[in-house]
Write an enzyme that holds these catalytic residues in place. Sequence first.
Site, mmCIF file in Angstrom:
data_model
loop_
_atom_site.group_PDB
_atom_site.id
_atom_site.type_symbol
_atom_site.label_atom_id
_atom_site.label_comp_id
_atom_site.label_asym_id
_atom_site.label_seq_id
_atom_site.Cartn_x
_atom_site.Cartn_y
_atom_site.Cartn_z
ATOM 1 N N GLU A 1 27.778 32.761 65.799
ATOM 2 C CA GLU A 1 28.411 33.619 66.815
ATOM 3 C C GLU A 1 28.702 34.968 66.146
ATOM 4 O O GLU A 1 28.097 35.977 66.509
ATOM 5 C CB GLU A 1 29.711 32.966 67.326
ATOM 6 C CG GLU A 1 30.461 33.823 68.352
ATOM 7 C CD GLU A 1 31.823 33.222 68.756
ATOM 8 O OE1 GLU A 1 32.297 32.278 68.092
ATOM 9 O OE2 GLU A 1 32.410 33.738 69.732
ATOM 10 N N HIS B 1 30.386 25.530 66.865
ATOM 11 C CA HIS B 1 30.151 26.957 67.035
ATOM 12 C C HIS B 1 29.452 27.414 65.748
ATOM 13 O O HIS B 1 29.957 27.145 64.646
ATOM 14 C CB HIS B 1 31.470 27.724 67.161
ATOM 15 C CG HIS B 1 32.156 27.580 68.483
ATOM 16 N ND1 HIS B 1 32.566 26.391 68.990
ATOM 17 C CD2 HIS B 1 32.531 28.531 69.393
ATOM 18 C CE1 HIS B 1 33.158 26.589 70.171
ATOM 19 N NE2 HIS B 1 33.150 27.880 70.439
ATOM 20 N N HIS C 1 36.481 26.683 76.903
ATOM 21 C CA HIS C 1 37.752 26.266 76.276
ATOM 22 C C HIS C 1 38.846 26.319 77.347
ATOM 23 O O HIS C 1 39.053 27.370 77.964
ATOM 24 C CB HIS C 1 38.113 27.211 75.133
ATOM 25 C CG HIS C 1 37.045 27.303 74.065
ATOM 26 N ND1 HIS C 1 37.133 26.638 72.868
ATOM 27 C CD2 HIS C 1 35.857 27.969 74.033
ATOM 28 C CE1 HIS C 1 36.057 26.895 72.136
ATOM 29 N NE2 HIS C 1 35.267 27.713 72.819
HETATM 30 N N1 ADE Z 1 37.838 29.376 70.677
HETATM 31 C C1 ADE Z 1 37.851 29.851 71.912
HETATM 32 N N2 ADE Z 1 36.802 30.676 72.097
HETATM 33 C C2 ADE Z 1 36.109 30.706 70.947
HETATM 34 C C3 ADE Z 1 34.944 31.363 70.500
HETATM 35 N N3 ADE Z 1 34.239 32.187 71.285
HETATM 36 N N4 ADE Z 1 34.527 31.161 69.244
HETATM 37 C C4 ADE Z 1 35.216 30.360 68.441
HETATM 38 N N5 ADE Z 1 36.323 29.715 68.800
HETATM 39 C C5 ADE Z 1 36.764 29.878 70.046
HETATM 40 ZN ZN ZN Z 2 33.565 28.807 72.284
#
Ligand code: ADE
Ligand code: ZN
Length: 338
Positions: free
Chosen positions: A197, A194, A16
């Site tokens: 996570e 994503h 990002h």
């Molecule tokens: N935005 C920036 N890093 C992130 C992450 N690890 N998970 C979700 N959104 C994000």
């Molecule tokens: Zn990310």
Amino acid sequence: MKKFIEKMPKVELHMHVEGSMEAETLWELAHHNNYAIEYSSVEELKAAYKFNNLTEFIDMYMLGTRVIKSEQDLYDVCMTYFKKCVEQNIQHTEIHSDIRTYVDYGYPPEFVINALHGAFEDAKNNYGITGGFMPCFIRHLGPEVAKADLDLMLPFKDKILAIGLSAVEVGYPPSLFKETFAKVHDAGIHVIAHAGEEAPAEYIWSAIKDINVERIDHGIRCLEDDRLVEYLRETQLPLTVCPQSNVALKIFKDMSQHTLPLMLEKGLNVSIHSDDPAHFNAYLTENMISIVENTSITKDGIIQMAKNAIKGSFASDDRKKELAQNLSSYILKHTKES
Ligand code: ADE
Ligand code: ZN
């Protein structure tokens, strides 16, 4: 081994842009743009780069977006990252930045699109780096906002490589965004998300079944579901794993606890990426080194994952061949090093 990793040709698929802003850059931009930052020194700001979970991190990440006040600022942040790519021999990179954030600050969608597109053009011309821009829908803002975001982005679809789903995960499964992602597919834009996570394996299933993802960002919680692991092994759906991010956001207690070795052992298409390298104090090279120093992953594992990253990218077939060739030549030349 460290030396081998440092200069190895690399591909990054999960980074990002605002997460690559070092505290010093953030501090300078805040002062340059007269943004009243709530920290009294750069050291204090740096010390605040500590998080207990994803939600806490997103707050800090947003501070980075608030000190950016022009296309030039965002372009500069991006070019600083590309210079790091040159240092680390990252030859292809696919990167995130969110349009919605800047639209909510009052800028048009072109703000982010032009800044990143311009930076990529210059990175290609100056350094031979290829890749593209992958805006994300901010999932905790909900499906209606995502729908509006897509309408804003579609006129610029030629400058968008993929659209993803990021930010606070728990409570916002991909299924909520099914309708909008169907339109992303219709527009011929790649779909990623994503998933898994912080949230459980069912969010990964939802990314697969409800929005038909071509690649998963993170995906580490897949190991909780044997059927899912089998599916991921069979389909070779790429998972972009970010080891240092997972430790920084306390998904694993420390790097030695990371389950990447197990994912690799199970034959999953995993590769290593940095996510938010400045906040987590580790760019791509440092992530790879930390994994080999703290887990059972060997040089062969690192090479396998470097190949997986090429395979999992959205580069053209010709570019993939070229990247694979660069990697093989490097391996051949350095076989004796360890
Ligand atoms: N935005 C920036 N890093 C992130 C992450 N690890 N998970 C979700 N959104 C994000
Ligand atoms: Zn990310």
